[in-house]
Scaffold this motif. Structure first.
Motif, PDB file in Angstrom:
ATOM      1  N   SER A  69       1.356  -0.958  -0.378  1.00 16.75           N
ATOM      2  CA  SER A  69       0.226   0.171  -0.585  1.00 16.75           C
ATOM      3  C   SER A  69       1.145   1.148  -0.033  1.00 16.75           C
ATOM      4  O   SER A  69       0.626   2.326  -0.122  1.00 16.75           O
ATOM      5  CB  SER A  69      -1.038   0.101   1.046  1.00 16.75           C
ATOM      6  OG  SER A  69       0.069  -0.244   2.332  1.00 16.75           O
ATOM      7  N   GLY A  70       1.759   1.396   0.436  1.00 13.29           N
ATOM      8  CA  GLY A  70       3.076   2.457   0.306  1.00 13.29           C
ATOM      9  C   GLY A  70       3.777   2.429  -0.820  1.00 13.29           C
ATOM     10  O   GLY A  70       4.263   3.774  -0.784  1.00 13.29           O
ATOM     11  N   ASN A  71       4.039   1.610  -1.561  1.00 11.54           N
ATOM     12  CA  ASN A  71       4.255   2.207  -2.605  1.00 11.54           C
ATOM     13  C   ASN A  71       3.452   1.185  -4.291  1.00 11.54           C
ATOM     14  O   ASN A  71       4.045   2.293  -4.953  1.00 11.54           O
ATOM     15  CB  ASN A  71       5.485   1.035  -3.101  1.00 11.54           C
ATOM     16  CG  ASN A  71       5.868  -0.275  -2.689  1.00 11.54           C
ATOM     17  OD1 ASN A  71       4.873  -0.950  -3.573  1.00 11.54           O
ATOM     18  ND2 ASN A  71       7.288  -1.252  -3.162  1.00 11.54           N
ATOM     19  N   ALA A  72       2.387   1.225  -3.966  1.00 14.24           N
ATOM     20  CA  ALA A  72       1.281   1.092  -5.208  1.00 14.24           C
ATOM     21  C   ALA A  72       1.846   2.061  -6.765  1.00 14.24           C
ATOM     22  O   ALA A  72       2.101   1.569  -7.898  1.00 14.24           O
ATOM     23  CB  ALA A  72       0.159  -0.010  -4.525  1.00 14.24           C
ATOM     24  N   GLU A  73       1.162   3.142  -6.166  1.00  8.73           N
ATOM     25  CA  GLU A  73       1.723   3.684  -7.157  1.00  8.73           C
ATOM     26  C   GLU A  73       2.471   3.774  -7.718  1.00  8.73           C
ATOM     27  O   GLU A  73       2.542   3.861  -8.919  1.00  8.73           O
ATOM     28  CB  GLU A  73       0.740   5.411  -6.402  1.00  8.73           C
ATOM     29  CG  GLU A  73       0.369   7.118  -7.346  1.00  8.73           C
ATOM     30  CD  GLU A  73       0.566   7.458  -6.740  1.00  8.73           C
ATOM     31  OE1 GLU A  73      -0.107   7.998  -4.615  1.00  8.73           O
ATOM     32  OE2 GLU A  73       0.714   9.371  -7.049  1.00  8.73           O
ATOM     33  N   LYS A  74       3.564   4.092  -7.155  1.00  7.93           N
ATOM     34  CA  LYS A  74       4.699   4.606  -8.399  1.00  7.93           C
ATOM     35  C   LYS A  74       4.270   3.085  -8.936  1.00  7.93           C
ATOM     36  O   LYS A  74       5.550   2.930  -9.829  1.00  7.93           O
ATOM     37  CB  LYS A  74       6.530   3.973  -6.327  1.00  7.93           C
ATOM     38  CG  LYS A  74       6.254   5.823  -6.822  1.00  7.93           C
ATOM     39  CD  LYS A  74       8.156   5.816  -5.523  1.00  7.93           C
ATOM     40  CE  LYS A  74       8.140   7.201  -5.231  1.00  7.93           C
ATOM     41  NZ  LYS A  74       9.072   6.993  -4.011  1.00  7.93           N
ATOM     42  N   CYS A  87      -6.298  -0.577  -5.978  1.00  6.02           N
ATOM     43  CA  CYS A  87      -7.012  -0.814  -7.544  1.00  6.02           C
ATOM     44  C   CYS A  87      -6.921   0.940  -7.545  1.00  6.02           C
ATOM     45  O   CYS A  87      -6.867   1.654  -8.207  1.00  6.02           O
ATOM     46  CB  CYS A  87      -7.593  -1.538  -8.029  1.00  6.02           C
ATOM     47  SG  CYS A  87      -7.159  -1.292  -9.714  1.00  6.02           S
ATOM     48  N   TRP A  88      -8.625   1.592  -7.313  1.00  3.66           N
ATOM     49  CA  TRP A  88      -9.298   2.315  -7.230  1.00  3.66           C
ATOM     50  C   TRP A  88      -8.317   3.076  -7.148  1.00  3.66           C
ATOM     51  O   TRP A  88      -8.043   3.956  -7.693  1.00  3.66           O
ATOM     52  CB  TRP A  88     -10.590   2.347  -6.671  1.00  3.66           C
ATOM     53  CG  TRP A  88     -11.064   3.728  -6.237  1.00  3.66           C
ATOM     54  CD1 TRP A  88     -12.245   4.100  -7.625  1.00  3.66           C
ATOM     55  CD2 TRP A  88     -11.188   4.924  -5.867  1.00  3.66           C
ATOM     56  NE1 TRP A  88     -12.709   5.092  -7.354  1.00  3.66           N
ATOM     57  CE2 TRP A  88     -12.023   5.668  -6.376  1.00  3.66           C
ATOM     58  CE3 TRP A  88     -10.588   5.567  -4.707  1.00  3.66           C
ATOM     59  CZ2 TRP A  88     -12.567   7.041  -5.546  1.00  3.66           C
ATOM     60  CZ3 TRP A  88     -10.971   6.588  -4.289  1.00  3.66           C
ATOM     61  CH2 TRP A  88     -11.284   7.626  -4.862  1.00  3.66           C
ATOM     62  N   TYR A  89      -7.967   3.376  -6.101  1.00  4.72           N
ATOM     63  CA  TYR A  89      -6.927   4.374  -5.715  1.00  4.72           C
ATOM     64  C   TYR A  89      -5.539   4.564  -6.015  1.00  4.72           C
ATOM     65  O   TYR A  89      -5.206   5.842  -6.749  1.00  4.72           O
ATOM     66  CB  TYR A  89      -6.278   4.042  -4.005  1.00  4.72           C
ATOM     67  CG  TYR A  89      -4.741   4.716  -3.319  1.00  4.72           C
ATOM     68  CD1 TYR A  89      -5.354   6.176  -3.084  1.00  4.72           C
ATOM     69  CD2 TYR A  89      -3.816   4.258  -3.816  1.00  4.72           C
ATOM     70  CE1 TYR A  89      -4.090   6.750  -2.321  1.00  4.72           C
ATOM     71  CE2 TYR A  89      -2.485   5.640  -2.924  1.00  4.72           C
ATOM     72  CZ  TYR A  89      -2.828   6.458  -3.023  1.00  4.72           C
ATOM     73  OH  TYR A  89      -1.712   7.181  -1.936  1.00  4.72           O
ATOM     74  N   VAL A  90      -5.091   3.728  -7.098  1.00  9.54           N
ATOM     75  CA  VAL A  90      -4.303   3.880  -7.970  1.00  9.54           C
ATOM     76  C   VAL A  90      -4.734   4.505  -8.834  1.00  9.54           C
ATOM     77  O   VAL A  90      -3.795   5.631  -9.918  1.00  9.54           O
ATOM     78  CB  VAL A  90      -3.445   2.764  -8.081  1.00  9.54           C
ATOM     79  CG1 VAL A  90      -2.458   2.500  -9.281  1.00  9.54           C
ATOM     80  CG2 VAL A  90      -3.212   1.687  -6.855  1.00  9.54           C
ATOM     81  N   LYS A  91      -5.477   4.215  -9.721  1.00 10.40           N
ATOM     82  CA  LYS A  91      -6.480   4.360 -11.148  1.00 10.40           C
ATOM     83  C   LYS A  91      -6.658   5.716 -10.975  1.00 10.40           C
ATOM     84  O   LYS A  91      -6.099   6.333 -12.021  1.00 10.40           O
ATOM     85  CB  LYS A  91      -7.346   3.554 -11.499  1.00 10.40           C
ATOM     86  CG  LYS A  91      -7.529   2.662 -12.204  1.00 10.40           C
ATOM     87  CD  LYS A  91      -9.196   2.242 -11.940  1.00 10.40           C
ATOM     88  CE  LYS A  91      -8.979   2.181 -13.489  1.00 10.40           C
ATOM     89  NZ  LYS A  91     -10.264   1.065 -14.194  1.00 10.40           N
ATOM     90  N   LYS A  92      -6.705   6.492  -9.875  1.00 12.27           N
ATOM     91  CA  LYS A  92      -6.872   7.621  -9.877  1.00 12.27           C
ATOM     92  C   LYS A  92      -6.020   8.189 -10.189  1.00 12.27           C
ATOM     93  O   LYS A  92      -5.881   9.347 -10.525  1.00 12.27           O
ATOM     94  CB  LYS A  92      -8.176   7.972  -8.233  1.00 12.27           C
ATOM     95  CG  LYS A  92      -8.547   8.395  -8.388  1.00 12.27           C
ATOM     96  CD  LYS A  92      -9.408   8.906  -6.787  1.00 12.27           C
ATOM     97  CE  LYS A  92      -9.700  10.949  -7.175  1.00 12.27           C
ATOM     98  NZ  LYS A  92     -10.005  10.992  -5.545  1.00 12.27           N
TER      99      LYS A  92
END
Ligand code: 13P
Ligand code: SF4
Length: 298
Positions: free
Chosen positions: A124-129, A148-153
């Motif tokens: 959860s700490g690096n999913a976006e990157k 996934c929704w958090y990353v998609k955004k």
């Protein structure tokens, strides 16, 4: 009991690592307490021959994959993660066949067999990157649909397919909880985990991994915080910030798997070298590639 555990640790050349959701007594006897990413990082560096992982099974499996030469013990063998069990190897392989140009990005909350058929892991700490940096436009993200929704955004340039999994603990936080908390504590900062539902994330002041919340609580000027994650984190939040107040969002939510580990089971784990995590070499090799790529992409 503490003395006995210290003695056993020395005798067995062991280190105790604990997740932020463990009960306070277990956190207090641990040599290191952290989020999934930190536990993975620490597992790579430990000098001791044995790692006692106080958390859930996927965390112990990750430690074994990272340090296969070590003995990794999980004090409670049936401490699982229902979210991790929502993705199975067979369905992941089918998805890969359906989308051959896609990269499978697996949250660490997955079984080692799923990691072995994944292209890269994330926490959860690096999913976006991680998602931003994978060399593919299409991403199959599993198993948590809210993360996934958090990353998609945040990574709109990628074509992300979300798996349909969820964490039953974080799903319990509601929009109503956030609205009530705002009324009761108008000056408090509301921080939630990305496993919470999108509507809850949208209303929060910040979204963080468990250790991200610890960092935020230290840095923020706010004096009161409302915490949208498993209640075990409040122990460290309060201990590390005695001048601040922390409250669970709505009512305290428990992950019963995280609460299975006790001081007694840690002692038994050391005494009887139980329960040892054993993973076939070829699975370790494949899963390690996905975990190493995670470290490479962040
Ligand atoms: P963190 O990596 O944020 O500690 O989360 C792990 C987990 O299981 C959340 O429910
Ligand atoms: Fe799994 Fe949710 Fe428990 Fe975390 S809180 S270990 S995601 S069930």
């Amino acid at each position: 009991m503490d003395e006995e555990i210290k003695r056993l640790k020395k005798e067995k050349d062991a280190i105790i690592l604990a997740h932020n959701y463990q009960i306070p007594e277990v956190q207090d006897i641990a040599d290191f307490v952290g989020d999934s990413l930190e536990l993975a990082r620490v597992s790579k560096k430990v000098k001791e021959r044995t790692i006692v992982l106080c958390g859930v099974k996927f965390m112990a499996e990750t430690a074994k994959v990272i340090s296969p030469e070590k003995t990794v013990l999980l004090p409670e063998i049936d401490a699982g993660c229902p979210l991790a069990d929502m993705a199975d190897k067979e369905r992941v392989v089918k998805m890969k066949e359906k989308y051959p140009d896609g990269w499978v990005v697996s949250y660490v909350n997955t079984t080692v067999e799923v990691k072995a058929v994944s292209d890269v892991c994330c926490t959860s700490g690096n999913a976006e990157k991680v998602v931003r940096n994978v060399p593919a436009k299409r991403v199959i993200f599993l198993p948590d649909k809210n993360l996934c929704w958090y990353v998609k955004k945040r990574v709109p340039e990628k074509d992300i397919i979300c798996w349909d999994g969820y964490c039953f603990v974080h799903r319990q936080f509601t929009v109503e909880d956030v609205k009530k908390a705002r009324q009761l504590y108008p000056f408090a900062e509301i921080i939630v985990h990305p496993e919470c539902e999108p509507e809850v994330q949208e209303l929060a002041d910040g979204i963080y991994s468990t250790s991200g919340m610890l960092k935020r609580a230290k840095e923020s000027k706010a004096k009161e915080f409302i915490i949208g994650t498993e209640e075990g984190l409040l122990h460290r939040l309060k201990r590390e910030n005695p001048e601040k107040e922390f409250y669970s969002l709505g009512s305290a939510r428990h992950c019963y798997n995280m609460k299975k580990t006790t001081i007694e089971s840690v002692k038994k784990a050391l005494e009887e070298s139980r329960y040892e995590i054993v993973i076939p070499d070829e699975v370790i090799e494949k899963a390690r590639k996905a975990i190493e790529r995670m470290i490479e992409y962040v």
